[in-house]
Design a protein around this motif. Structure first.
Motif, PDB file in Angstrom:
ATOM      1  N   LEU A 205      60.553  17.708 -17.376  1.00 41.86           N
ATOM      2  CA  LEU A 205      60.412  19.073 -16.866  1.00 41.86           C
ATOM      3  C   LEU A 205      58.964  19.342 -16.470  1.00 41.86           C
ATOM      4  O   LEU A 205      58.031  18.994 -17.196  1.00 41.86           O
TER       5      LEU A 205
ATOM      6  N   GLN B 240      61.968  31.008 -21.862  1.00 40.38           N
ATOM      7  CA  GLN B 240      61.036  29.940 -22.224  1.00 40.38           C
ATOM      8  C   GLN B 240      61.755  28.605 -22.338  1.00 40.38           C
ATOM      9  O   GLN B 240      62.827  28.493 -22.928  1.00 40.38           O
ATOM     10  N   GLN B 241      61.140  27.569 -21.766  1.00 42.00           N
ATOM     11  CA  GLN B 241      61.727  26.236 -21.743  1.00 42.00           C
ATOM     12  C   GLN B 241      61.144  25.378 -22.864  1.00 42.00           C
ATOM     13  O   GLN B 241      59.956  25.467 -23.169  1.00 42.00           O
TER      14      GLN B 241
ATOM     15  N   VAL C 160      58.333  31.877 -11.106  1.00 43.07           N
ATOM     16  CA  VAL C 160      58.438  30.752 -12.034  1.00 43.07           C
ATOM     17  C   VAL C 160      59.297  29.686 -11.361  1.00 43.07           C
ATOM     18  O   VAL C 160      60.444  29.944 -10.985  1.00 43.07           O
TER      19      VAL C 160
ATOM     20  N   TYR D  64      52.668  23.296 -15.992  1.00 38.04           N
ATOM     21  CA  TYR D  64      52.926  22.797 -17.344  1.00 38.04           C
ATOM     22  C   TYR D  64      53.839  21.577 -17.210  1.00 38.04           C
ATOM     23  O   TYR D  64      54.999  21.706 -16.807  1.00 38.04           O
TER      24      TYR D  64
ATOM     25  N   GLY E 191      57.615  23.996 -20.866  1.00 34.71           N
ATOM     26  CA  GLY E 191      57.497  25.254 -20.144  1.00 34.71           C
ATOM     27  C   GLY E 191      56.276  26.038 -20.567  1.00 34.71           C
ATOM     28  O   GLY E 191      55.568  25.690 -21.517  1.00 34.71           O
ATOM     29  N   SER E 192      56.038  27.111 -19.853  1.00 35.00           N
ATOM     30  CA  SER E 192      54.920  27.998 -20.144  1.00 35.00           C
ATOM     31  C   SER E 192      55.149  28.711 -21.467  1.00 35.00           C
ATOM     32  O   SER E 192      56.288  28.982 -21.858  1.00 35.00           O
TER      33      SER E 192
ATOM     34  N   ASP F  36      60.871  25.897 -11.837  1.00 37.90           N
ATOM     35  CA  ASP F  36      61.197  24.789 -12.739  1.00 37.90           C
ATOM     36  C   ASP F  36      61.684  23.605 -11.918  1.00 37.90           C
ATOM     37  O   ASP F  36      62.580  23.753 -11.078  1.00 37.90           O
TER      38      ASP F  36
ATOM     39  N   GLU G 245      56.968  22.895 -15.065  1.00 34.96           N
ATOM     40  CA  GLU G 245      57.143  24.323 -14.760  1.00 34.96           C
ATOM     41  C   GLU G 245      55.854  24.864 -14.145  1.00 34.96           C
ATOM     42  O   GLU G 245      54.757  24.610 -14.650  1.00 34.96           O
TER      43      GLU G 245
END
Length: 712
Positions: free
Chosen positions: A645, A638-639, A587, A624, A628-629, A589, A647
């Motif tokens: 942002l 989770q964002q 992942v 994304y 976030g996803s 970011d 991700e």
């Protein structure tokens, strides 16, 4: 008269038909329970986070903070079990994370969320005019284990959305499906672009134009009338049905009438800026995220989803492609298969050791105890609502090396007494009176070693609770099997030592051959109790024990020295409560400066996508932009939605190249992406943790806060 303690082994041998019935019934019930146990990737645990989102269109970030966020946070301080709140105030939007204390009992969490809704509902009338919300999300922990991406060549988002919605309706009918959310959906809008210079020239007031459009499209009830048979509803015509209707709208100004299409540009488009964009391998995409209902079977759901998707793919037009982004059923199936392989290997090792050391028939008794203990353990797991997941499977593997101990002790004691000439009933009863209390004590002490995990009042404790539960169940079941069923099996399977003599294990035979010695014949009968312990093994073991007792101070000193050495060496071991997951995903970011536009974020995303597309170690990647996803993996951090942002969920070819790929991507980001703050990490086990170490700088002066934050 002194009462005698009950002897379970003697009772089992006196009621053999009933014991056989219990064995067969429990084995069958355990096998059925195993087939019906829930299967998941991670153990379920309670998310103690709620997201409160409020909108105030047109307000600045400072106005949102003072007019909305601060008022809501003050009221949230009254929430039971509250730990702290974390808020983000952006232009037109307030986002608050309500965090409960780590030790909050799971049964208290729903009431805490009810109190949040009630308290914020009480102060909603005091919020500024034009405020929308607050909106609550207490399903923050929902896991969407199956995610599909839809790409379209030659189709717009509107046409693609229609096909995605059709598939969504079908997926909702699949077995064990809980929710299906659409990702990356672009809301359609009708845009009216008017030149202020043209309006001024024609003498048209913008307010009059807006009022005309609103009055034309207003839905107004017009009543109804009844005939002898029917009720007929009267509806006012004139509502907009198409973009052409909007263009043909008549605008009155200065005694003249204009057609809207003559003075303005009217077209159909999408919301600008969009809230969230999704790309698959660099192509714009729309996604479907599927979550499982509580208590469902992830493997069965996966098979049902595959069947639905195969049927729906055949109905899609040429140019629309479906890609599997996340496939949790396959991950869980692989974990279950790995467990069964490990279990088989462990059983083979245990049986080999048993046959080598105990002999053929004695080893058979121990071997039969393993599936019986596992069957009863699966039955208890089913009753306790414990699924097959990474923690419970690990606990079963841990317990496998312990659950044969009691069986070995019980059958070996019974065999020794039968070698000494005792009858089978008396030998089985003696095995209980001499070994059962000490076996139970040892079992309870071993189980108590896992007690800190079971008593931990935290998210980590809830996540790992099944280690304690499964190990305790397996150990206690192994003791019951050892005192109830092992005597029965030994009664029927152990040889007649009065005719065949001692049953020597293969290991002992090999040792005797190597040493070229013949074992002295052992006499059988009641008068030869000590003959069993005159074998070479027991004589050698007795010499070792005698030496240890004679030189006890030396033995104690060696023991203390080894303990000190072990404690010192323990500090050299890497300490990590939850290791990284063995899944191949990374992942990444990328955070731009606060306030960056979505276009700027999309630009950085495209630059990074170009790098990912050239890397041979990457199987696929999903982007994304603006958030976030979805939570495709339970421990995922989770964002929230944020225009600055982007991700990436990057799937490596396999877990072996993942770490090298991570190091390579970090080096690329540090060298070529100086404008962004980045993080590239593998998926983690355990409760979600954003960063291992986090600092919070607080104070009333924003300029000073920024300066101090940069120093930190």
């Amino acid at each position: 008269m002194i009462p005698t303690r009950p002897n379970l082994s003697k009772w089992a041998l006196e009621h053999q038909v009933l014991v056989l019935y219990f064995m067969l019934a429990l084995a069958l019930a355990g096998a059925l329970s195993y087939l019906r146990l829930g299967q998941a990737e991670d153990p379920a645990f309670t998310f103690k986070i709620m997201v409160v989102r409020t909108f105030w269109p047109g307000a600045t970030a400072r106005e949102v903070e003072q007019g909305v966020t601060e008022r809501l946070e003050k009221k949230l301080m009254e929430t039971p079990w509250l730990d702290y709140t974390r808020s983000f105030s952006r232009p037109g939007e307030s986002l608050i994370f309500v965090m409960l204390k780590d030790e909050t009992p799971p049964r208290e969490v729903p009431d805490a969320w009810y109190q949040v809704r009630k308290k914020l509902g009480d102060i909603r009338p005091t919020l500024p005019a034009g405020t929308r919300g607050p909106f609550f999300n207490d399903e923050f922990g929902d896991t969407f284990g199956n995610i599909y991406a839809f790409t379209a060549d030659g189709y717009g988002f509107g046409e693609l959305r229609d096909h995605v919605e059709d598939i969504r309706r079908e997926l909702l009918k699949a077995r064990d499906v809980g929710k299906v959310d659409v990702l990356g959906e672009q809301q359609e809008r009708v845009w009216i672009e008017i030149s202020h210079r043209k309006l001024a020239t024609l003498g048209i007031e913008p307010a009059a134009l807006f009022a005309t459009l609103q009055a034309r499209n207003e839905m107004t009830p017009a009543g109804s009338f009844e005939t002898t048979d029917d009720r007929v509803h009267v509806r006012a015509s004139g509502a907009f049905r198409s973009v052409a209707d909007i263009r043909d709208t008549a605008i009155q100004a200065g005694g003249r009438q204009f057609r809207l299409g003559d003075i303005a540009r009217v077209w159909r488009g999408y919301a600008d800026p969009p809230e969230l964009l999704m790309h698959f391998n660099g192509q714009p995409a729309m996604g479907l995220a599927v979550s499982m209902r509580k208590g469902g079977d992830i493997i069965a759901m996966g098979r049902s989803l595959d069947a639905v998707m195969e049927r729906m793919k055949a109905q899609l037009p040429v140019g629309i492609d479906v890609h599997q982004v996340s496939d949790q059923p396959r991950v869980v199936s692989r974990s279950i298969n790995e467990f069964m392989q490990t279990l088989a290997e462990a059983v083979i090792i245990v049986l080999a050791v048993s046959f080598l050391s105990l002999g053929w028939r004695t080893g058979i008794v121990v071997a039969l105890s393993i599936p019986l203990v596992l069957a009863v353990t699966f039955l208890c797991m089913r009753l306790a609502d414990i699924d097959l997941q990474r923690v419970s499977l690990g606990a079963l593997i841990i317990a496998l090396g312990l659950l044969v101990d009691d069986a070995i002790i019980a059958v070996e004691m019974m065999a020794i007494k039968m070698e000494q000439g005792w009858d089978r009933l008396r030998a089985g009863a003696y095995a209980y009176t001499s070994t059962a209390p000490s076996m139970l004590t040892g079992t309870l002490i071993t189980a108590a070693g896992f007690l800190p995990v079971g008593l931990a009042k935290s998210d980590a404790g809830e996540y790992t609770f099944s280690i304690f539960a499964v190990v305790c169940i397996a150990l206690l079941v192994s003791w019951v099997v050892a005192v109830l069923f092992i005597p029965y099996m030994g009664y029927h399977l152990l040889p007649d030592y009065s005719r065949h003599g001692h049953e020597e294990g293969l290991g002992a035979r090999l040792l005797r051959v190597v040493l070229r010695r013949r074992a002295a014949p052992l006499a059988a009968g009641p008068g030869h109790d000590t003959d069993v312990y005159q074998r070479p093994f027991y004589r050698g073991f007795r010499r070792v024990v005698t030496w240890c007792v004679t030189w006890r101070k030396t033995v104690i000193a060696i023991t203390v020295g080894l303990f000190v050495l072990a404690v010192a060496g323990f500090g050299l071991i890497q300490q990590q409560f939850f290791p990284s997951a063995n899944r191949p995903e990374l992942v990444a970011d990328l955070w731009l400066q606060e306030g960056a536009s979505l276009d700027a974020t999309a630009g950085e995303a495209k630059r990074f996508e170009a790098i990912l597309a050239r890397d041979p170690d990457i199987e696929k990647y999903v982007t994304y932009i603006g958030g976030g996803s979805p939570r495709f993996y339970l421990p995922l951090d989770q964002q929230p939605f944020a225009s600055n942002l982007v991700e990436f969920v990057i799937t490596a070819r396999d877990s072996k190249v993942r770490d090298a790929l991570q190091a390579r991507l970090i080096a690329t980001l540090e060298q070529d992406f100086s404008r962004v703050r980045h993080r590239v990490i593998p998926l983690q086990n355990g409760p979600p943790v954003a960063y291992p170490v986090a600092f919070r700088v607080m104070g009333p002066d924003f300029a000073e806060l920024r300066r101090l934050s940069q120093e930190v």
